[in-house]
Write a protein that holds these residues in place. Structure first.
Motif, mmCIF file in Angstrom:
data_model
loop_
_atom_site.group_PDB
_atom_site.id
_atom_site.type_symbol
_atom_site.label_atom_id
_atom_site.label_comp_id
_atom_site.label_asym_id
_atom_site.label_seq_id
_atom_site.Cartn_x
_atom_site.Cartn_y
_atom_site.Cartn_z
ATOM 1 N N SER A 186 6.387 -11.540 4.503
ATOM 2 C CA SER A 186 6.935 -11.888 3.190
ATOM 3 C C SER A 186 6.795 -10.683 2.274
ATOM 4 C CB SER A 186 6.176 -13.082 2.606
ATOM 5 O OG SER A 186 4.837 -12.703 2.329
ATOM 6 N N TRP A 187 7.446 -10.734 1.121
ATOM 7 C CA TRP A 187 7.333 -9.610 0.190
ATOM 8 C C TRP A 187 5.907 -9.483 -0.334
ATOM 9 C CZ3 TRP A 187 9.505 -5.286 -0.329
ATOM 10 C CH2 TRP A 187 9.300 -4.502 -1.469
ATOM 11 N N ASP A 188 5.250 -10.621 -0.583
ATOM 12 C CA ASP A 188 3.851 -10.583 -1.006
ATOM 13 C C ASP A 188 3.014 -9.804 0.011
ATOM 14 O OD1 ASP A 188 5.183 -13.155 -1.921
ATOM 15 O OD2 ASP A 188 3.369 -13.213 -3.145
ATOM 16 N N MET A 189 3.240 -10.097 1.288
ATOM 17 C CA MET A 189 2.464 -9.440 2.328
ATOM 18 C C MET A 189 2.802 -7.954 2.420
ATOM 19 S SD MET A 189 0.108 -11.001 3.880
ATOM 20 C CE MET A 189 -0.003 -9.752 5.157
ATOM 21 N N ARG A 190 4.054 -7.603 2.215
ATOM 22 C CA ARG A 190 4.444 -6.187 2.284
ATOM 23 C C ARG A 190 3.789 -5.390 1.160
ATOM 24 N NH1 ARG A 190 10.520 -6.137 4.986
ATOM 25 N NH2 ARG A 190 10.340 -8.217 5.894
ATOM 26 N N LEU A 191 3.710 -5.999 -0.018
ATOM 27 C CA LEU A 191 3.023 -5.332 -1.124
ATOM 28 C C LEU A 191 1.538 -5.182 -0.819
ATOM 29 C CD1 LEU A 191 4.626 -6.933 -4.319
ATOM 30 C CD2 LEU A 191 5.044 -4.663 -3.364
ATOM 31 N N ARG A 192 0.966 -6.194 -0.232
ATOM 32 C CA ARG A 192 -0.448 -6.167 0.156
ATOM 33 C C ARG A 192 -0.706 -5.032 1.156
ATOM 34 N NH1 ARG A 192 -4.571 -10.580 1.007
ATOM 35 N NH2 ARG A 192 -5.764 -10.059 2.882
ATOM 36 N N VAL A 193 0.180 -4.930 2.132
ATOM 37 C CA VAL A 193 0.057 -3.872 3.138
ATOM 38 C C VAL A 193 0.181 -2.491 2.484
ATOM 39 C CG1 VAL A 193 1.247 -2.777 5.079
ATOM 40 C CG2 VAL A 193 0.787 -5.237 5.126
ATOM 41 N N ALA A 194 1.165 -2.343 1.594
ATOM 42 C CA ALA A 194 1.372 -1.060 0.911
ATOM 43 C C ALA A 194 0.127 -0.659 0.123
ATOM 44 C CB ALA A 194 2.580 -1.148 -0.021
ATOM 45 N N LEU A 195 -0.485 -1.619 -0.560
ATOM 46 C CA LEU A 195 -1.667 -1.337 -1.368
ATOM 47 C C LEU A 195 -2.859 -0.963 -0.500
ATOM 48 C CD1 LEU A 195 -3.040 -1.262 -4.125
ATOM 49 C CD2 LEU A 195 -3.464 -3.723 -3.913
ATOM 50 N N TYR A 196 -3.089 -1.724 0.563
ATOM 51 C CA TYR A 196 -4.253 -1.470 1.416
ATOM 52 C C TYR A 196 -4.104 -0.157 2.188
ATOM 53 C CZ TYR A 196 -6.121 -6.164 0.538
ATOM 54 O OH TYR A 196 -6.652 -7.280 -0.058
ATOM 55 N N ALA A 197 -2.883 0.152 2.602
ATOM 56 C CA ALA A 197 -2.655 1.425 3.292
ATOM 57 C C ALA A 197 -2.895 2.587 2.335
ATOM 58 C CB ALA A 197 -1.235 1.478 3.852
ATOM 59 N N ALA A 198 -2.469 2.427 1.081
ATOM 60 C CA ALA A 198 -2.705 3.476 0.073
ATOM 61 C C ALA A 198 -4.194 3.671 -0.164
ATOM 62 C CB ALA A 198 -2.001 3.112 -1.234
ATOM 63 N N ARG A 199 -4.954 2.575 -0.179
ATOM 64 C CA ARG A 199 -6.399 2.671 -0.363
ATOM 65 C C ARG A 199 -7.039 3.451 0.784
ATOM 66 N NH1 ARG A 199 -7.997 -3.588 -1.960
ATOM 67 N NH2 ARG A 199 -7.143 -3.590 -4.089
ATOM 68 N N GLY A 200 -6.593 3.169 2.003
ATOM 69 C CA GLY A 200 -7.141 3.863 3.157
ATOM 70 C C GLY A 200 -6.884 5.355 3.105
ATOM 71 N N LEU A 201 -5.645 5.741 2.760
ATOM 72 C CA LEU A 201 -5.307 7.168 2.664
ATOM 73 C C LEU A 201 -6.041 7.843 1.511
ATOM 74 C CD1 LEU A 201 -1.461 7.378 3.394
ATOM 75 C CD2 LEU A 201 -3.344 8.202 4.825
ATOM 76 N N ALA A 202 -6.150 7.145 0.379
ATOM 77 C CA ALA A 202 -6.850 7.723 -0.771
ATOM 78 C C ALA A 202 -8.311 8.005 -0.422
ATOM 79 C CB ALA A 202 -6.764 6.784 -1.975
ATOM 80 N N TYR A 203 -8.912 7.122 0.345
ATOM 81 C CA TYR A 203 -10.299 7.334 0.780
ATOM 82 C C TYR A 203 -10.405 8.584 1.650
ATOM 83 C CZ TYR A 203 -14.549 6.633 3.564
ATOM 84 O OH TYR A 203 -15.743 6.814 4.207
ATOM 85 N N LEU A 204 -9.513 8.723 2.616
ATOM 86 C CA LEU A 204 -9.545 9.880 3.510
ATOM 87 C C LEU A 204 -9.316 11.185 2.750
ATOM 88 C CD1 LEU A 204 -7.459 8.495 6.517
ATOM 89 C CD2 LEU A 204 -9.944 8.795 6.427
ATOM 90 N N HIS A 205 -8.424 11.149 1.771
ATOM 91 C CA HIS A 205 -8.045 12.368 1.057
ATOM 92 C C HIS A 205 -9.025 12.762 -0.042
ATOM 93 C CE1 HIS A 205 -3.432 11.999 2.039
ATOM 94 N NE2 HIS A 205 -4.194 12.136 3.117
ATOM 95 N N GLU A 206 -9.590 11.768 -0.754
ATOM 96 C CA GLU A 206 -10.239 12.089 -2.023
ATOM 97 C C GLU A 206 -11.635 11.527 -2.251
ATOM 98 O OE1 GLU A 206 -7.504 11.246 -5.310
ATOM 99 O OE2 GLU A 206 -5.885 11.178 -3.835
ATOM 100 N N GLU A 207 -12.084 10.598 -1.425
ATOM 101 C CA GLU A 207 -13.312 9.889 -1.765
ATOM 102 C C GLU A 207 -14.535 10.325 -0.970
ATOM 103 O OE1 GLU A 207 -12.575 5.687 -1.855
ATOM 104 O OE2 GLU A 207 -10.641 5.964 -2.849
ATOM 105 N N MET A 208 -14.432 11.446 -0.270
ATOM 106 C CA MET A 208 -15.586 12.008 0.436
ATOM 107 C C MET A 208 -15.746 13.458 -0.005
ATOM 108 S SD MET A 208 -14.798 10.397 4.220
ATOM 109 C CE MET A 208 -13.071 10.901 4.233
#
Length: 423
Positions: A186-208
């Motif tokens: 669903s669109w709700d789920m796609r937005l959820r996926v987009a947000l969680y994937a962004a969080r994962g990448l942001a952690y790898l790039h900037e949070e260590m």
């Protein structure tokens, strides 16, 4: 799509952040060694500078202790001798099997795991296996698949290299975007996926205190757990970001067709902005339900970014690229907002692309505008649910072309927000 080489407040689940002290001897000039024999971990092509200095991953013997070391016989038993009935996937690395092991916390408890077995690909395959262990051995985040342990044995049966992950029962995002999927997101789920994937990448790039560049971000590498939470997986091609004072890492060019950033393909110069480009491609994948490169489609529709381009400037045309399984006025408006974020990620000039922390904030704004909160809940609909809602949705369908979609001024407001850090 397979990976290949190119030539042209506080929460309980808050991620643990590795520090420089925990990686004292990491990312130095060590060579990774197999049990009993020395293995050079440079790219097979030997054309890359990543074998020098900080860009080398640490030695396996210095790895974090929380990873469990499994024997081959243990994993053989856990997967019913790697039987056909337990096989759940296959890729460039090798085969993946579902297994059952004893819990470390309670031996009486059994937990499901995914066991990835290295295929007979020689040097490059082993290098990717080592990279997986070394990356997931030092990072931990709710939106990264957890590595439980590994197996590394050499005996008369040959070389055995396996990885043991938490089991992700709902497969990959690619599975559910497929036109053959019985459970389209669903669109709700796609937005959820987009947000969680962004969080994962942001952690790898900037949070260590060091940076990891994923280098193979794509929908098939985003897995869904039992609660449909998205987690990044498959770190075999990951690389450390550039050392202080340097702008990029020079590597052999690898990745997946349709996702790789143009400057990386052309020069082999890798930065975190290469991942940002791949993420932008993925957002259009969520919007359209199409693969970035699909040779089965008509010639003018095979390359996703080229196909969507003529539809982006006109609100009446934009609806034609929306996944036909998604309907509704609010979905269309939200999808257009998401496309504006994607366009920022797909800037041809890599320096003008936002950082993933900034992308994460923009995605959160899209989520809030659509759901009224910053964390959409999963709402997968069954066939019966979809059929029951067809009548109510069809009434508004013929009016979609008359909707005035928010223009790029919305993104400008988000981009200038105090919540977003600009470069």
């Amino acid at each position: 799509m397979k990976c290949f080489q190119f030539y042209s407040g506080d929460r309980k689940d808050e991620p643990k952040t590795p520090t420089a002290n925990s990686l004292q001897s990491s990312f130095t000039d060590h060579e990774i060694k197999q049990s009993g024999s020395e293995l050079n971990s440079q790219d097979v092509s030997n054309t890359s500078s990543e074998s020098r200095g900080r860009n080398q991953f640490p030695n396996l013997s210095e790895r974090a202790s929380f990873l469990k070391v499994f024997s081959f016989s243990e994993l053989k038993q856990a997967t019913k001798n790697f039987g056909r009935t337990t096989k759940i996937g296959e890729g460039g690395f090798g085969c993946v099997f579902k297994g059952v092991i004893k819990s470390s916390d309670d031996p009486a408890e059994r937990i499901d795991v995914a066991v990835k077995q290295l295929g007979k690909r020689g040097l490059q395959g082993h290098k990717e296996w080592v990279t997986e262990v070394n990356v997931l051995g030092v990072v931990e985040h709710p939106n990264l698949v957890k590595l439980i342990g590994y197996c590394a044995e050499d005996d008369e049966r040959g070389i055995q290299r396996l990885l043991v992950y938490e089991y992700m029962p709902n497969g990959s995002v690619e599975d559910h975007l497929s036109i053959r999927s019985l459970t389209p997101l669903s669109w709700d789920m796609r937005l959820r996926v987009a947000l969680y994937a962004a969080r994962g990448l942001a952690y790898l790039h900037e949070e260590m205190d060091f940076q990891i560049i994923f280098r193979d971000f794509k929908s098939s590498n985003i897995l869904l757990d039992e609660q449909w939470n998205a987690k990044l997986s498959d770190f075999g091609l990951a690389r450390l970001g550039p050392s202080e004072g340097l702008t990029h890492v020079s590597t052999a060019v690898v990745g997946t067709m349709g996702y790789a950033a143009p400057e990386y393909i052309q020069t082999g110069r890798l930065t975190s902005k290469s991942d940002v480009w791949s993420y932008g491609v993925f957002l259009y994948e969520l919007i359209t339900g199409r693969r970035p490169l699909d040779r089965q489609r008509p010639k003018g529709e095979q390359k996703l970014l080229e196909w969507v381009k003529p539809y982006l400037s006109d609100a009446k045309k934009f609806q034609h690229i929306l996944d036909p399984r998604l309907e509704g006025r609010q979905v269309l408006k939200s999808a257009h907002k998401l496309s504006l974020v994607a366009n920022r990620c797909l800037s041809r000039l890599s320096k003008t692309r936002p950082k993933m922390s900034e992308v994460q904030e923009m995605i959160n704004q899209v989520v809030e505008a659509y759901t009224g909160c910053g964390n959409p809940q999963p709402s997968l609909k069954s066939k019966d649910d979809n059929k029951a809602s067809e009548d109510s949705q069809s009434k508004g369908k013929r009016r979609l072309s008359d909707i005035k979609i928010v223009d790029s001024a919305w993104l400008l407001r988000v981009w200038s927000s105090k919540l977003v850090r600009t470069c």
